[in-house]
Design a protein around this motif. Structure first.
Motif, PDB file in Angstrom:
ATOM      1  N   VAL A 145      32.939  13.281  28.622  1.00 42.62           N
ATOM      2  CA  VAL A 145      33.330  13.889  27.349  1.00 42.62           C
ATOM      3  C   VAL A 145      34.320  14.994  27.686  1.00 42.62           C
ATOM      4  O   VAL A 145      33.992  15.917  28.427  1.00 42.62           O
ATOM      5  N   SER A 146      35.541  14.878  27.186  1.00 47.93           N
ATOM      6  CA  SER A 146      36.547  15.881  27.521  1.00 47.93           C
ATOM      7  C   SER A 146      37.647  15.900  26.473  1.00 47.93           C
ATOM      8  O   SER A 146      38.084  14.854  25.989  1.00 47.93           O
ATOM      9  N   HIS A 147      38.092  17.126  26.119  1.00 51.37           N
ATOM     10  CA  HIS A 147      39.236  17.282  25.236  1.00 51.37           C
ATOM     11  C   HIS A 147      40.546  17.316  26.039  1.00 51.37           C
ATOM     12  O   HIS A 147      41.633  17.350  25.453  1.00 51.37           O
ATOM     13  N   ASN A 148      40.423  17.320  27.349  1.00 50.29           N
ATOM     14  CA  ASN A 148      41.590  17.460  28.222  1.00 50.29           C
ATOM     15  C   ASN A 148      42.155  16.079  28.551  1.00 50.29           C
ATOM     16  O   ASN A 148      41.823  15.465  29.563  1.00 50.29           O
ATOM     17  N   GLU A 271      44.735  28.420  30.484  1.00 50.01           N
ATOM     18  CA  GLU A 271      44.507  28.992  29.153  1.00 50.01           C
ATOM     19  C   GLU A 271      45.649  28.655  28.205  1.00 50.01           C
ATOM     20  O   GLU A 271      45.425  28.317  27.040  1.00 50.01           O
ATOM     21  N   THR A 272      46.883  28.741  28.703  1.00 50.57           N
ATOM     22  CA  THR A 272      48.053  28.412  27.879  1.00 50.57           C
ATOM     23  C   THR A 272      48.035  26.943  27.469  1.00 50.57           C
ATOM     24  O   THR A 272      48.296  26.610  26.311  1.00 50.57           O
ATOM     25  N   SER A 273      47.711  26.079  28.414  1.00 48.16           N
ATOM     26  CA  SER A 273      47.657  24.635  28.122  1.00 48.16           C
ATOM     27  C   SER A 273      46.587  24.329  27.082  1.00 48.16           C
ATOM     28  O   SER A 273      46.805  23.512  26.175  1.00 48.16           O
ATOM     29  N   GLU A 274      45.426  24.968  27.213  1.00 47.93           N
ATOM     30  CA  GLU A 274      44.341  24.726  26.257  1.00 47.93           C
ATOM     31  C   GLU A 274      44.715  25.220  24.867  1.00 47.93           C
ATOM     32  O   GLU A 274      44.426  24.560  23.864  1.00 47.93           O
ATOM     33  N   ARG A 275      45.372  26.394  24.803  1.00 47.72           N
ATOM     34  CA  ARG A 275      45.812  26.910  23.501  1.00 47.72           C
ATOM     35  C   ARG A 275      46.840  25.975  22.879  1.00 47.72           C
ATOM     36  O   ARG A 275      46.811  25.692  21.675  1.00 47.72           O
ATOM     37  N   LEU A 276      47.763  25.483  23.700  1.00 48.27           N
ATOM     38  CA  LEU A 276      48.779  24.551  23.205  1.00 48.27           C
ATOM     39  C   LEU A 276      48.136  23.283  22.651  1.00 48.27           C
ATOM     40  O   LEU A 276      48.532  22.791  21.586  1.00 48.27           O
ATOM     41  N   ARG A 278      45.203  22.950  21.370  1.00 50.72           N
ATOM     42  CA  ARG A 278      44.569  23.259  20.081  1.00 50.72           C
ATOM     43  C   ARG A 278      45.618  23.351  18.974  1.00 50.72           C
ATOM     44  O   ARG A 278      45.437  22.797  17.884  1.00 50.72           O
ATOM     45  N   TYR A 279      46.727  24.043  19.264  1.00 49.50           N
ATOM     46  CA  TYR A 279      47.778  24.184  18.251  1.00 49.50           C
ATOM     47  C   TYR A 279      48.443  22.838  17.945  1.00 49.50           C
ATOM     48  O   TYR A 279      48.775  22.561  16.790  1.00 49.50           O
ATOM     49  N   TYR A 280      48.644  22.021  18.983  1.00 51.38           N
ATOM     50  CA  TYR A 280      49.208  20.680  18.755  1.00 51.38           C
ATOM     51  C   TYR A 280      48.290  19.885  17.817  1.00 51.38           C
ATOM     52  O   TYR A 280      48.767  19.194  16.908  1.00 51.38           O
ATOM     53  N   HIS A 281      46.990  19.980  18.070  1.00 48.70           N
ATOM     54  CA  HIS A 281      46.012  19.253  17.245  1.00 48.70           C
ATOM     55  C   HIS A 281      46.083  19.728  15.793  1.00 48.70           C
ATOM     56  O   HIS A 281      46.128  18.905  14.862  1.00 48.70           O
ATOM     57  N   HIS A 282      46.100  21.058  15.593  1.00 46.32           N
ATOM     58  CA  HIS A 282      46.175  21.598  14.234  1.00 46.32           C
ATOM     59  C   HIS A 282      47.498  21.208  13.570  1.00 46.32           C
ATOM     60  O   HIS A 282      47.533  20.900  12.378  1.00 46.32           O
ATOM     61  N   TRP A 283      48.594  21.245  14.361  1.00 44.12           N
ATOM     62  CA  TRP A 283      49.911  20.903  13.814  1.00 44.12           C
ATOM     63  C   TRP A 283      49.948  19.436  13.384  1.00 44.12           C
ATOM     64  O   TRP A 283      50.452  19.126  12.294  1.00 44.12           O
ATOM     65  N   GLU A 284      49.432  18.543  14.211  1.00 47.72           N
ATOM     66  CA  GLU A 284      49.418  17.119  13.878  1.00 47.72           C
ATOM     67  C   GLU A 284      48.613  16.865  12.605  1.00 47.72           C
ATOM     68  O   GLU A 284      49.024  16.071  11.748  1.00 47.72           O
TER      69      GLU A 284
END
Length: 299
Positions: A145-148, A271-276, A278-284
């Motif tokens: 199970v991974s969001h990465n 940390e930057t990659s994880e934030r990106l 999350r933002y990509y997901h919200h943007w999509e």
């Protein structure tokens, strides 16, 4: 097979992993393991359950691994515990170090099925690379199970989607799965199952009133969504620049001789990659919602 379990938050991914691993009992149904199936399990809380009072080395040798000390040290070295670091007490380790040690303990115990729940949380870029190499070379079965997505894509060959209480299996890695879902969605949009009902035509004064009312509805619905998309793009742009700068810096071989600086930059990159992500997901999601509203208004 090496399977990634995907789904929205709350879909039941972690619960399914814990049930298969035997950590909790299913409310109904049964779990049947294959012949000689031996499970190794890792979850985020494993790091908090490490045996305090022991050293890093002792936390491995206290397990029934059957490994010689030299091989144990090699395993720990692969997870960045080298030299005197193996003599550090577990309780003084950082969060990232505890996560690495918990993963090393899981791999040290013989198993042919690894079940992992978000193993890259709290791992810096270097540690993620080490774990990725280990899982790619692993001969057994993996359920992860991974969001990465960037982490799992190299070794995963199937995707299990958990959605609305049901499971669907897809061939390929997570990127292939996302492409497949996008293609299915596009096909549905282009070939709707049922035709849209036609709105009755209104003429004259009433028509002008209805059109004005419709425009107000459109502005009320679309305006906030457009602002949300724009705000997310404003957040994404500087993060993409920061990520690119960090990638360039981490590509410099001389950086690896400066362990402290490398560790800090690796953490910042993660940390930057994880934030990106999350933002990509919200943007999509925001863009899809905006397109859906615009399409509804056009109809």
């Amino acid at each position: 097979d090496k399977i990634a379990v995907v789904g929205v938050n709350g879909a039941g991914k972690s619960t399914l992993a814990r049930i298969i691993a035997g950590k909790i009992k299913p409310r109904r149904g049964t779990i049947r393991l294959g012949h000689n199936a031996i499970i190794g399990y890792y979850a985020q809380h494993q790091a908090a359950e490490l045996p305090e009072g022991l050293t890093v080395l002792e936390s491995i040798t206290s397990l029934d691994t059957g490994m010689a000390i030299s091989r144990t040290r090699s395993l720990l070295g692969a997870f960045l515990f080298q030299g005197e670091a193996v003599d550090k007490k577990v309780e003084v380790l950082s969060g990232g170090e505890k996560s690495r040690l918990a993963l090393a303990r899981m791999i040290a115990v013989p198993a042919n099925i690894l079940i992992m729940d978000e193993p890259t949380n709290h791992l810096d870029l270097s540690s993620q690379g080490i774990l990725e190499e280990a899982l790619a070379a692993y001969d057994g079965t993996i359920i992860i199970v991974s969001h990465n997505r960037h982490f799992t894509d190299r070794f995963v060959n199937r995707v299990l989607e958990i959605k609305n209480g049901r499971a669907a299996l897809f061939e390929g890695n997570v990127s292939h799965y996302l492409d497949k879902i996008a293609a299915i969605k596009k096909d549905k949009d282009n070939n709707p199952a049922t035709p849209k009902p036609q709105k009755p035509k209104v003429r004259g004064k009433n028509a002008r009133k209805e059109q004005a009312h419709l425009r107000r509805q459109q502005n009320a619905a679309i305006g906030p969504l457009k602002k949300k998309v724009k705000d997310l793009e404003a957040k994404i742009q500087p993060l993409e620049k920061t990520k690119a700068e960090l990638e360039s810096a981490l590509a410099d071989p001389e950086l690896y001789s400066q362990q402290e600086k490398f560790t800090v930059m690796s953490r910042d990159y993660t940390e930057t990659s994880e934030r990106l992500e999350r933002y990509y997901h919200h943007w999509e999601n925001a863009v899809a919602e905006l397109e859906q509203v615009e399409k509804t208004m056009e109809g």
